[in-house]
Design an enzyme around this catalytic site. Sequence first.
Site, short mmCIF file in Angstrom:
data_model
loop_
_atom_site.label_atom_id
_atom_site.label_comp_id
_atom_site.label_asym_id
_atom_site.label_seq_id
_atom_site.Cartn_x
_atom_site.Cartn_y
_atom_site.Cartn_z
N ARG A 126 35.75 39.01 47.95
CA ARG A 126 37.18 39.23 47.94
C ARG A 126 37.41 40.11 49.37
O ARG A 126 37.19 41.47 49.10
CB ARG A 126 37.23 39.15 47.04
CG ARG A 126 38.92 40.36 46.63
CD ARG A 126 39.74 38.96 46.54
NE ARG A 126 41.12 39.11 45.97
CZ ARG A 126 42.34 39.42 47.20
NH1 ARG A 126 42.09 39.32 48.21
NH2 ARG A 126 43.28 39.88 46.55
N HIS B 16 41.25 44.29 51.38
CA HIS B 16 42.26 44.53 50.75
C HIS B 16 42.79 45.88 49.87
O HIS B 16 41.94 46.84 50.17
CB HIS B 16 42.71 43.57 50.21
CG HIS B 16 42.23 43.36 48.91
ND1 HIS B 16 40.90 42.95 48.46
CD2 HIS B 16 42.33 43.57 47.42
CE1 HIS B 16 40.37 43.29 47.13
NE2 HIS B 16 41.41 43.66 47.16
N HIS C 110 45.79 47.30 46.99
CA HIS C 110 47.18 47.97 46.40
C HIS C 110 47.57 48.71 46.32
O HIS C 110 47.61 49.62 46.90
CB HIS C 110 46.47 46.68 45.09
CG HIS C 110 45.21 45.98 44.78
ND1 HIS C 110 45.74 44.76 44.75
CD2 HIS C 110 44.17 46.45 45.08
CE1 HIS C 110 44.58 43.80 44.71
NE2 HIS C 110 43.82 45.27 44.52
N GLU D 281 43.38 50.00 40.85
CA GLU D 281 42.55 48.79 40.70
C GLU D 281 41.28 49.70 39.20
O GLU D 281 41.04 50.68 39.57
CB GLU D 281 41.79 48.00 41.18
CG GLU D 281 41.20 47.51 41.06
CD GLU D 281 40.80 46.31 42.16
OE1 GLU D 281 41.40 45.83 43.15
OE2 GLU D 281 40.04 45.67 41.97
N HIS E 92 39.64 48.24 50.40
CA HIS E 92 38.39 48.04 49.53
C HIS E 92 38.10 46.50 49.77
O HIS E 92 38.45 45.92 49.78
CB HIS E 92 38.40 48.55 47.93
CG HIS E 92 39.24 47.89 46.65
ND1 HIS E 92 40.41 48.07 46.83
CD2 HIS E 92 39.58 46.68 46.24
CE1 HIS E 92 41.41 48.20 46.38
NE2 HIS E 92 40.89 47.01 45.91
N GLU F 30 46.38 39.28 41.79
CA GLU F 30 45.69 39.77 42.59
C GLU F 30 46.36 38.37 43.52
O GLU F 30 45.70 38.33 44.63
CB GLU F 30 44.48 38.63 41.96
CG GLU F 30 43.20 39.78 42.00
CD GLU F 30 42.60 40.95 42.80
OE1 GLU F 30 42.71 40.37 44.12
OE2 GLU F 30 42.80 42.30 43.08
N HIS G 161 45.02 52.56 13.34
CA HIS G 161 45.76 53.43 13.70
C HIS G 161 46.76 53.17 14.43
O HIS G 161 47.36 52.00 14.54
CB HIS G 161 44.58 54.44 14.87
CG HIS G 161 44.18 53.12 15.35
ND1 HIS G 161 43.65 51.38 15.11
CD2 HIS G 161 43.83 53.01 16.67
CE1 HIS G 161 43.31 50.38 16.06
NE2 HIS G 161 44.03 51.07 17.33
N HIS H 191 47.68 54.18 18.91
CA HIS H 191 48.07 55.91 20.01
C HIS H 191 49.31 55.91 20.26
O HIS H 191 50.78 55.40 20.42
CB HIS H 191 47.85 54.39 21.74
CG HIS H 191 46.40 54.06 20.90
ND1 HIS H 191 44.93 54.62 21.41
CD2 HIS H 191 45.96 51.94 20.40
CE1 HIS H 191 43.86 53.99 20.36
NE2 HIS H 191 45.25 52.45 20.50
N GLU I 149 48.78 49.69 24.80
CA GLU I 149 46.53 49.65 24.35
C GLU I 149 47.12 48.29 25.06
O GLU I 149 48.11 47.02 24.89
CB GLU I 149 46.62 49.12 23.29
CG GLU I 149 44.99 48.57 23.15
CD GLU I 149 44.73 49.05 21.65
OE1 GLU I 149 43.54 48.49 21.14
OE2 GLU I 149 44.84 49.21 21.00
N HIS J 121 48.10 49.08 14.27
CA HIS J 121 47.18 47.96 14.41
C HIS J 121 46.72 48.38 13.76
O HIS J 121 45.40 49.09 13.80
CB HIS J 121 47.14 47.21 15.75
CG HIS J 121 46.61 48.17 16.25
ND1 HIS J 121 47.66 49.13 17.42
CD2 HIS J 121 45.47 48.45 17.33
CE1 HIS J 121 47.33 50.12 17.17
NE2 HIS J 121 45.46 49.94 18.26
#
Length: 418
Positions: free
Chosen positions: A124, A127, A129, A133, A172, A195, A309, A311, A316, A355
């Site tokens: 890859r 490049h 971002h 990541e 990277h 990507e 539970h 968050h 999530e 959930h």
Amino acid sequence: MTDLNRRGILAGAAAGAVALGAAAAAKAAEFGNPNRPLQGAINSSALANADPGPQNPALRDVLPSFANPPATDVGGMQIPWNSFNMAHKRIQDGGWAREVTTKAFPISKDIAGVNMRLGPGGVRELHWHQQAEWAIVTVGGIRITTIDSQGRSEVADVEMGDIWYFPPGLPHSLQGIGANGGEFVIAFDDGASGEFNTLMLSDWLAHTPPDILAQNFGVPADKFRNIPLEQLWIYQGAQAGPLRADQLYAASSLGRPDHPFIFRMGAMKPTLTQPGGEVRIVDSNNFPVSKTVAAALVTLRPGGLREMHWHPDADEWQYFIKGSGRMTVFNTGPVAQTVDFNPGDVGYVQKSLGHYIKNTGTSDLIFLELFKSDHFAEVSLSQWLANTPRQLVKEHLRVDDATLDVIHKLKNRRDVIA
């Protein structure tokens, strides 16, 4: 909020058996059918259910809770399910990739996911971002390269269960190593990222005037006559050489970065281990460079339950690696929706929505929980009730004293899998 040194997030299959026994003793029309008008196939005549409508067996058989939801489901919400199995795959010499972003999964605003495979020597290209990541290797091995903002390099090999994290803007590359290369899942801390919209070396050089390239690098412009005029993206390169040789060549006189960009998540001691399964939690507390993504790698044994539970700090994003599971998401309204998951599927639960996740298969269910946050945090329903005055719980649940005694014993429980 959960203190993971005091309790956990898993529970054992035995508790589920007790619940099933109680359900069997109750009338179906009164217990498990809270909605008016009553919902679910249990309330429908055989004649009304005789024609199930058009059927796509490939989807029907992996999403049974869509076709036949439990009677406790109600209302409508943004579907918290998607799958890399439905994502268009970009295939090039050297590897392939597919992604799930807000284009196909509108609910997933905080996290976008990419599934990529690089064959032996597949690269890859270099490049970077605008987003962070986070990634985990699911098969084989990958060599990663990067530098930090001070020019200090990192070259490392990662294998199944290992993760890496590149902060926004750090350049990277990724390369498949070994006889079979490697496969991995990437999460970006922006649901619209992916990507297919990265900043790539080949694109930049092709769109820079030759005289500027010459002045920048201090060589004649003609030396860049053969640069690619189109992006490489993924290409087939030579097999990676010895790791130590690459590390020495790329080493900076300023030394190594302050913090490693990789973490051996799969090899770490589980944060919590219970009869129902185990969980490994990685966030900025044990992986300091990971400032915007916190993660939990959860294993549920057959019949195991990721307890009820929510968050409080972040949405999530889930990735299902192995096995089969089922989740119901609860929202205001009330709204509740049940969905099924299989390998390659993606789930999403918005911040503070209740959930659970149940292992519905005969083998271990393994999945990731990712959060756009520097820390892992959750609130447990059972622990909340166990730490609430007895009379309040009794008035709310209308249960007997024996049940209240059981709930109160969960006050200092250490399991988050049941």
